[in-house]
Design a protein around this motif. Structure first.
Motif, PDB file in Angstrom:
ATOM      1  N   ASP A   1      39.176  25.207  40.419  1.00 20.38           N
ATOM      2  CA  ASP A   1      38.380  25.924  41.436  1.00 20.38           C
ATOM      3  C   ASP A   1      38.579  27.430  41.309  1.00 20.38           C
ATOM      4  N   ALA A   2      39.809  27.882  41.069  1.00 23.52           N
ATOM      5  CA  ALA A   2      40.079  29.304  40.925  1.00 23.52           C
ATOM      6  C   ALA A   2      39.389  29.855  39.676  1.00 23.52           C
ATOM      7  N   GLU A   3      39.433  29.082  38.574  1.00 22.58           N
ATOM      8  CA  GLU A   3      38.763  29.512  37.351  1.00 22.58           C
ATOM      9  C   GLU A   3      37.252  29.576  37.554  1.00 22.58           C
ATOM     10  N   LEU A   4      36.711  28.579  38.259  1.00 23.14           N
ATOM     11  CA  LEU A   4      35.283  28.550  38.526  1.00 23.14           C
ATOM     12  C   LEU A   4      34.858  29.742  39.385  1.00 23.14           C
ATOM     13  N   ARG A   5      35.663  30.063  40.404  1.00 23.76           N
ATOM     14  CA  ARG A   5      35.365  31.229  41.246  1.00 23.76           C
ATOM     15  C   ARG A   5      35.451  32.524  40.438  1.00 23.76           C
ATOM     16  N   ALA A   6      36.450  32.625  39.565  1.00 23.68           N
ATOM     17  CA  ALA A   6      36.600  33.824  38.739  1.00 23.68           C
ATOM     18  C   ALA A   6      35.412  33.983  37.797  1.00 23.68           C
ATOM     19  N   ARG A   7      34.957  32.869  37.201  1.00 26.07           N
ATOM     20  CA  ARG A   7      33.792  32.928  36.310  1.00 26.07           C
ATOM     21  C   ARG A   7      32.537  33.344  37.070  1.00 26.07           C
TER      22      ARG A   7
END
Length: 200
Positions: A4-10
Motif C-alpha cells: 500500500d505504501a509503495e502504491l501510494r508513493a507511485r
C-alpha cells in the motif's frame, strides 16, 4: 502494508509528473496565445475604465427616455475620437513644419558635424553624399524594411480596432458575462466574487 505504501508513493510520483507536464503544457499554451490574451486584457481595462462614464451617459434622459447602453457607448467612443483628432490636429502641423525645416537644414548640420569630427581627428576626411549612398543599405533591404514597417503599422491599427470592438462588447454585455461566470463558481465563493465585481 508495504505494498500500500509503495502504491501510494507511485501514485504520488505519477501525480507529480502529470502536474508538471500539465503545468508546462498550460504555460506553453498561454505563451502561444499571449497576443490574444493581451488584447483581451487591454479590452477589459478599457471597458472597466469607461464603465462609469457609460453608466452616467446611460442615466441621462433624452426626452422621456433614458439613452440605451449601446448609444451611450457610441457617444463615448465619438467623444474619444474627437479628442484624438483634436490632439493630432494640434501636434501634427508643428511636427510637419519642424520636419521640413530639419530636412532643409540637414546638409548644413551634416557638414558642421563632419568639420567637428575632422577637427578632433575622429574622422580622417569628410564623406560625400555619393559615398554615403554607395556604402548605404541595399535598396531591396530598404524596401523590405519599409514593408515591414507598414505591416507593423497595419497590425497596430487592427489591434486597436479589435480592442475597441471587444471593449464595446464587454461594456454592452459585461454584466451578463459576469453573471454567467458566477454560475460556474461554488455557492460559497460567489459572494466574494460578487463583491469584487461591484468594487470594480
Amino acid at each position: 502494508m508495504t505494498n500500500d505504501a509503495e502504491l501510494r508513493a507511485r501514485r504520488l510520483i505519477l501525480f507529480a509528473v502529470a502536474a508538471i507536464i500539465g503545468g508546462v503544457a498550460l504555460a506553453w499554451g498561454l505563451f502561444l496565445v499571449r497576443e490574444a490574451l493581451e488584447i483581451v486584457y487591454l479590452s477589459a481595462i478599457l471597458s472597466l475604465g469607461c464603465h462609469p462614464v457609460v453608466q452616467w451617459i446611460e442615466h441621462q434622459r433624452i426626452g422621456r427616455r433614458r439613452a440605451p447602453r449601446w448609444l451611450a457607448i457610441l457617444l463615448l467612443y465619438a467623444a474619444l475620437l474627437v479628442v484624438v483628432v483634436l490632439t493630432l490636429g494640434i501636434i501634427l502641423p508643428p511636427l510637419a513644419a519642424q520636419t521640413t525645416d530639419l530636412t532643409a537644414r540637414l546638409p548644413q548640420y551634416i557638414d558642421q558635424l563632419q568639420r567637428w569630427l575632422t577637427s578632433h581627428r575622429i574622422l580622417l576626411h569628410p564623406i560625400t553624399l555619393e559615398q554615403i549612398v554607395e556604402n548605404g543599405p541595399n535598396p531591396n533591404e530598404a524596401v523590405t524594411g519599409l514593408l515591414g514597417a507598414v505591416n507593423h503599422a497595419a497590425g497596430l491599427v487592427l489591434t486597436g480596432f479589435t480592442v475597441l470592438l471587444l471593449s464595446f462588447y464587454m461594456l454592452l454585455d459585461g454584466e451578463a458575462m459576469f453573471e454567467g461566470f458566477l454560475r460556474w463558481l461554488p455557492a460559497e465563493a460567489r459572494n466574494a466574487w460578487m463583491r469584487m465585481g461591484e468594487d470594480a
